[in-house]
Write a protein that holds these residues in place. Structure first.
Motif, PDB file in Angstrom:
ATOM      1  N   LEU A  28     -14.691  33.429  70.441  1.00 44.71           N
ATOM      2  CA  LEU A  28     -15.908  34.196  70.213  1.00 44.71           C
ATOM      3  C   LEU A  28     -16.605  33.773  68.921  1.00 44.71           C
ATOM      4  CD1 LEU A  28     -14.679  37.767  71.276  1.00 44.71           C
ATOM      5  CD2 LEU A  28     -16.159  36.205  72.568  1.00 44.71           C
ATOM      6  N   ILE A  29     -15.820  33.521  67.879  1.00 42.81           N
ATOM      7  CA  ILE A  29     -16.411  33.102  66.603  1.00 42.81           C
ATOM      8  C   ILE A  29     -17.134  31.771  66.767  1.00 42.81           C
ATOM      9  CG2 ILE A  29     -15.863  32.315  64.264  1.00 42.81           C
ATOM     10  CD1 ILE A  29     -13.570  34.351  64.263  1.00 42.81           C
ATOM     11  N   ALA A  36     -23.868  25.674  71.122  1.00 47.20           N
ATOM     12  CA  ALA A  36     -23.549  24.536  71.983  1.00 47.20           C
ATOM     13  C   ALA A  36     -22.085  24.526  72.412  1.00 47.20           C
ATOM     14  CB  ALA A  36     -23.882  23.230  71.262  1.00 47.20           C
ATOM     15  N   PHE A  37     -21.277  25.340  71.729  1.00 45.93           N
ATOM     16  CA  PHE A  37     -19.851  25.395  72.065  1.00 45.93           C
ATOM     17  C   PHE A  37     -19.630  25.874  73.488  1.00 45.93           C
ATOM     18  CE2 PHE A  37     -15.868  27.825  72.256  1.00 45.93           C
ATOM     19  CZ  PHE A  37     -14.960  26.847  71.864  1.00 45.93           C
ATOM     20  N   LEU A  38     -20.519  26.726  74.006  1.00 47.93           N
ATOM     21  CA  LEU A  38     -20.339  27.308  75.329  1.00 47.93           C
ATOM     22  C   LEU A  38     -20.794  26.390  76.468  1.00 47.93           C
ATOM     23  CD1 LEU A  38     -21.430  31.009  74.675  1.00 47.93           C
ATOM     24  CD2 LEU A  38     -19.118  30.111  74.976  1.00 47.93           C
ATOM     25  N   GLN A  39     -21.336  25.246  76.136  1.00 50.69           N
ATOM     26  CA  GLN A  39     -21.754  24.336  77.191  1.00 50.69           C
ATOM     27  C   GLN A  39     -20.550  23.855  77.990  1.00 50.69           C
ATOM     28  OE1 GLN A  39     -24.066  21.190  75.461  1.00 50.69           O
ATOM     29  NE2 GLN A  39     -25.730  22.547  74.823  1.00 50.69           N
ATOM     30  N   ALA A  40     -20.741  23.746  79.303  1.00 51.45           N
ATOM     31  CA  ALA A  40     -19.638  23.362  80.194  1.00 51.45           C
ATOM     32  C   ALA A  40     -19.063  22.009  79.803  1.00 51.45           C
ATOM     33  CB  ALA A  40     -20.118  23.345  81.640  1.00 51.45           C
ATOM     34  N   ASN A  45     -14.516  19.001  77.679  1.00 54.78           N
ATOM     35  CA  ASN A  45     -14.062  17.988  76.730  1.00 54.78           C
ATOM     36  C   ASN A  45     -12.913  18.518  75.879  1.00 54.78           C
ATOM     37  OD1 ASN A  45     -14.231  15.439  75.325  1.00 54.78           O
ATOM     38  ND2 ASN A  45     -15.192  16.551  73.647  1.00 54.78           N
ATOM     39  N   ILE A  46     -13.006  19.774  75.460  1.00 57.65           N
ATOM     40  CA  ILE A  46     -11.937  20.389  74.666  1.00 57.65           C
ATOM     41  C   ILE A  46     -10.662  20.500  75.488  1.00 57.65           C
ATOM     42  CG2 ILE A  46     -11.188  22.515  73.536  1.00 57.65           C
ATOM     43  CD1 ILE A  46     -14.077  22.936  72.683  1.00 57.65           C
ATOM     44  N   LEU A  47     -10.801  20.944  76.743  1.00 59.19           N
ATOM     45  CA  LEU A  47      -9.632  21.071  77.618  1.00 59.19           C
ATOM     46  C   LEU A  47      -8.971  19.713  77.853  1.00 59.19           C
ATOM     47  CD1 LEU A  47     -10.951  23.627  80.257  1.00 59.19           C
ATOM     48  CD2 LEU A  47      -9.238  24.030  78.478  1.00 59.19           C
TER      49      LEU A  47
END
Length: 243
Positions: A28-29, A36-40, A45-47
């Motif tokens: 959430l932070i 842009a963190f919520l972009q699919a 990419n993080i996963l």
């Protein structure tokens, strides 16, 4: 008189609850501070990036659950990548055979760790420290102490996507996680692993083969480390001696 806990209290009493809540707060932070963190694309990419550690953590969970530790997993992954490169350079092995060979080698590394820690009664950290040093030296030799690039066929697992959307490493991590949960919580071997970690003496007095159980946990850890090496080499596309 037996008291019944509310669903919220039962949830908070679970060992994984704190980790889950911490990750949700972090999510959430980041979502608020960086839209842009919520972009699919970013989420996928993080996963994909964390899939290496997720897969290796599954195997490590089995070892830690027996009361042991394996600090050689990083070098096991590096040695796996170096061995993949060397086998592929001969030009006589198909890709599936290379993957199979390195997974078997990872299994043997875990077997060696388990043998030293359980049969020879070396302290787990000392045994896996020795294995780590051996694997690092062997990887340097296989790579000629220089960075090597991974051919496209060997990147099929680490660089592909399922349905052109979800990275294959992420799918593999989820599958391995589900299998790990089912084995650890619902299989006889998993219950034996937890019993050994809870009290080794009690497990012995209960008639469990503690040596075999601990070796099995190390073998699982070795295979997961090798699989992590396959994923990492495919995702990065190169292998450095200091990986």
């Amino acid at each position: 008189m037996k008291t019944h806990k509310s669903p919220l209290k039962r949830f908070m009493s679970e060992q994984w609850a704190a980790a889950l809540i911490g990750n949700i707060l972090l999510f959430l932070i980041l979502a608020v501070s960086q839209p842009a963190f919520l972009q699919a694309t970013n989420i996928m990419n993080i996963l994909c990036q964390c899939s290496l550690f997720g897969i290796m953590a599954i195997g490590m969970t089995f070892v830690i659950s027996t009361g042991g530790i394996d600090i050689s997993v990083g070098m096991n992954a590096l040695f796996t990548m170096a061995l993949m490169y060397r086998l592929n350079s001969y030009g006589i092995f198909p890709v599936w055979a290379i993957f199979l060979i390195v997974l078997v080698v990872g299994c043997l590394v875990g077997l060696l760790n388990g043998f030293m820690a359980s049969v020879l009664n070396f302290p787990d950290m000392i045994a896996t420290l020795a294995t780590m040093s051996i694997l690092r030296g062997a990887a340097y030799l296989l790579l000629d102490n220089s960075q090597k690039f991974v051919d496209a066929p060997l990147r099929v697992i680490g660089n592909s996507k399922l349905f052109q959307l979800v990275p294959t490493p992420t799918v593999l991590m989820v599958i391995m996680t589900v299998i790990g949960i089912l084995v650890l919580r619902y299989s006889r071997f998993g219950r034996y692993v937890l019993a050994v970690g809870g009290s080794k003496n009690s497990a012995v007095f209960s008639g469990l083969n503690v040596t075999r159980i601990r070796i099995g946990a190390y073998v699982i850890c070795g295979v997961c480390a090798a699989l992590g090496g396959i994923v990492y080499a495919g995702r990065i596309g190169s292998i450095a001696p200091n990986s």
